[in-house]
Design an enzyme around this catalytic site. Structure first.
Site, PDB file in Angstrom:
ATOM      1  CB  THR A  76       1.577  -4.714 -11.137  1.00 29.08           C
ATOM      2  OG1 THR A  76       0.545  -4.567  -9.713  1.00 29.08           O
ATOM      3  CG2 THR A  76       1.996  -6.361 -11.585  1.00 29.08           C
ATOM      4  CG  ASN A 161       4.329  -1.190   0.045  1.00 26.31           C
ATOM      5  OD1 ASN A 161       5.731  -0.553  -0.400  1.00 26.31           O
ATOM      6  ND2 ASN A 161       3.349  -2.071   0.256  1.00 26.31           N
ATOM      7  CG  HIS A 211      -5.671   2.002  -7.272  1.00 32.57           C
ATOM      8  ND1 HIS A 211      -5.729   1.771  -6.154  1.00 32.57           N
ATOM      9  CD2 HIS A 211      -4.594   1.030  -7.884  1.00 32.57           C
ATOM     10  CE1 HIS A 211      -4.677   0.359  -5.821  1.00 32.57           C
ATOM     11  NE2 HIS A 211      -3.631   0.301  -7.184  1.00 32.57           N
ATOM     12  CB  CYS A 336      -4.257 -13.063   6.875  1.00 36.71           C
ATOM     13  SG  CYS A 336      -4.160 -10.450   6.571  1.00 36.71           S
TER      14      CYS A 336
HETATM   15  C1  PLP Z   1       0.024  -0.566  -5.274  1.00 35.60           C
HETATM   16  C2  PLP Z   1       1.704  -0.353  -5.209  1.00 35.60           C
HETATM   17  C3  PLP Z   1       2.042  -1.045  -6.480  1.00 35.60           C
HETATM   18  C4  PLP Z   1       0.480  -1.802  -7.310  1.00 35.60           C
HETATM   19  O1  PLP Z   1       0.259  -0.932  -8.055  1.00 35.60           O
HETATM   20  P1  PLP Z   1      -1.116  -1.579  -8.994  1.00 35.60           P
HETATM   21  O2  PLP Z   1      -1.872   0.114  -9.607  1.00 35.60           O
HETATM   22  O3  PLP Z   1      -2.335  -2.291  -8.445  1.00 35.60           O
HETATM   23  O4  PLP Z   1      -0.771  -2.513  -8.968  1.00 35.60           O
HETATM   24  C5  PLP Z   1       3.202  -1.177  -6.754  1.00 35.60           C
HETATM   25  N1  PLP Z   1       4.370  -0.731  -5.717  1.00 35.60           N
HETATM   26  C6  PLP Z   1       3.949   0.197  -4.708  1.00 35.60           C
HETATM   27  C7  PLP Z   1       4.746   0.464  -3.980  1.00 35.60           C
HETATM   28  C8  PLP Z   1       2.171   0.137  -4.081  1.00 35.60           C
HETATM   29  O5  PLP Z   1       1.941   0.619  -3.058  1.00 35.60           O
END
Ligand code: PLP
Length: 412
Positions: A76, A161, A211, A336
């Site tokens: 993010t 995602n 993560h 949700c």
């Molecule tokens: C999980 C995700 C994010 C956010 O990542 P964080 O490290 O949790 O801020 C942004 N873009 C995509 C495509 C994601 O899958």
């Protein structure tokens, strides 16, 4: 041996931290706790060495050089820094006049891309939100047709995602390079699972998150190209001038060490994992769509990540389906997050109707997913859909040959 329940099939939301990652991090909490900015004692040097090593591992995973890696708090933040930082640096008409520059993105990006772009629009930038076809893919031709004289930035994710589809990143990279437009990709779902080469694919800025690749939460990185062209960014936070001034603040040493170790492990295990998970995903898709009528895999059949799928099952209600498969931890096509149960904007952007968007499951596998877990999931989903359809008058009508989509409901 009995299988532990629930089965975790939500690796696109987050992955468990690899125990080898945790082990690598531990000494940096209590023994090597120095600030890498402390240049005059061994505590600082030890931390700095560890950060340097992690930087080299992340760079190697991307085909980048160490100096091009900026550590952040996650994808993010990386997206915000890339998008706002580049827009403000490369704007056409500074001083806030109208027409500060044009940005190209897509409607089914992650919110961490859409919202920074919308913020920039409120501040005088212009943006085009490309719409994918039914396959979910953004092509280089779509980007080319949207390019304008004043386009300064293209930001498109590598892999989606929610549905796992893969955009034409190499071709879009080449296009942006030929037009001297900065190209950012949110590669959070791609990196660590698929081979990445920022040089080959002409990527200027790339976001990733630990993560999502078996590292800890709260740490990520932004790749910032240093030559041809040397990309500059306006920093979002100022202070001690760490990370080449792009991201001030004492480095999250433990998190960064974890990200580095996670990158190393992904490098080493990527190829075998990809093949293993692809077989499991194909099995899951094949068996579920064969056993359950009125079901579909959402998005392009081949141009997708190996380890995840998104399947809609007609005539079941999304929340009911999630409840019925409570021993499988996965995601549904309904967001949700708010009080209202909105069908996923990603699925809707593919032209999937509200009904099928509501009744979809995202199943994403990972490093410790076994065939036994996949078989269990297939059986559970089949059972749940069958049970829910037994209570569905619409499904009965469908079986009687009535085209349910053509029914005129009194309330409309
Ligand atoms: C999980 C995700 C994010 C956010 O990542 P964080 O490290 O949790 O801020 C942004 N873009 C995509 C495509 C994601 O899958």
């Amino acid at each position: 041996m009995t299988m532990k329940l629930p089965v975790y099939l939500d690796h696109a939301a987050t992955t468990p931290c690899d125990p080898r990652v945790v082990e690598a991090m531990l000494p940096y909490f209590t023994e090597e706790y120095g600030n890498p900015g402390s240049r005059n004692h061994r505590f600082g040097w030890a931390s700095e060495d560890a950060v340097d090593k992690a930087r080299a591992s992340v760079a190697a995973l991307l085909g980048a050089s160490e100096k091009e890696i900026i550590f952040t708090s996650g994808a993010t933040e990386s997206n915000n820094l890339a998008i706002k930082g580049a827009a403000m640096m490369y704007e056409k008409n500074p001083a806030g006049q109208t027409g500060r520059g044009h940005i190209i993105t897509a409607v089914h990006e992650h919110k961490a891309v859409l919202d920074p772009v919308k913020r920039l629009m409120r501040e005088g930038f212009d943006a085009t939100f490309l719409e994918p076809g039914p396959d979910g893919i953004i092509t280089a031709d779509m980007v080319k047709n949207a390019m304008r004289e004043d386009t300064i930035l293209v930001t498109l994710m590598w892999a989606n995602n929610e549905i796992g589809t893969i955009n034409e990143i190499p071709e879009i990279g080449a296009l942006c390079k030929s037009r001297d437009v900065i190209f950012h990709t949110d590669a959070t779902q791609w990196v660590g699972k698929m081979p990445t080469d920022v040089e080959r694919d002409s990527i200027d800025l790339l976001s990733l998150s630990a993560h999502k690749m078996y590292g800890p939460k709260g740490v990520g990185a932004l790749y910032v190209r240093r030559r041809k062209p040397r990309v500059r960014l306006v920093p979002l936070q100022e202070g001690g001038g760490q990370e080449r001034g792009f991201r001030s603040g004492t480095l999250n040493v433990t998190g960064i060490v974890g990200l580095g170790k996670a990158a190393e492990l992904c490098m080493a295990e990527m190829d075998s994992e990809r093949d293993r998970l692809l077989k499991l995903r194909l099995k899951m898709e094949r068996e579920l769509t064969a056993a359950i009528d009125v079901s579909q895999v959402n998005g392009h059949a081949e141009k997708r990540l190996p380890h995840m799928t998104n399947i809609s099952f007609g005539f079941v209600e999304g929340e009911g389906l999630m409840m019925a498969v409570k021993n499988v931890a996965c995601s549904s096509g309904s967001a949700c997050t708010s009080a209202s149960l909105e069908p996923s904007y990603v699925l809707k952007s593919l032209g999937i109707g509200d009904d099928l968007a509501h009744s979809s499951l995202r199943l994403s596998m990972g490093r410790w997913t076994t065939e036994e877990q996949v078989d269990y999931t297939i059986a559970e989903v089949k059972k749940a859909v069958t049970k829910l359809r037994e209570m569905s008058p619409l499904y009965d009508m469908h079986l009687e040959g009535i085209d349910v989509s053509k029914i005129q409901w009194a309330s409309h």
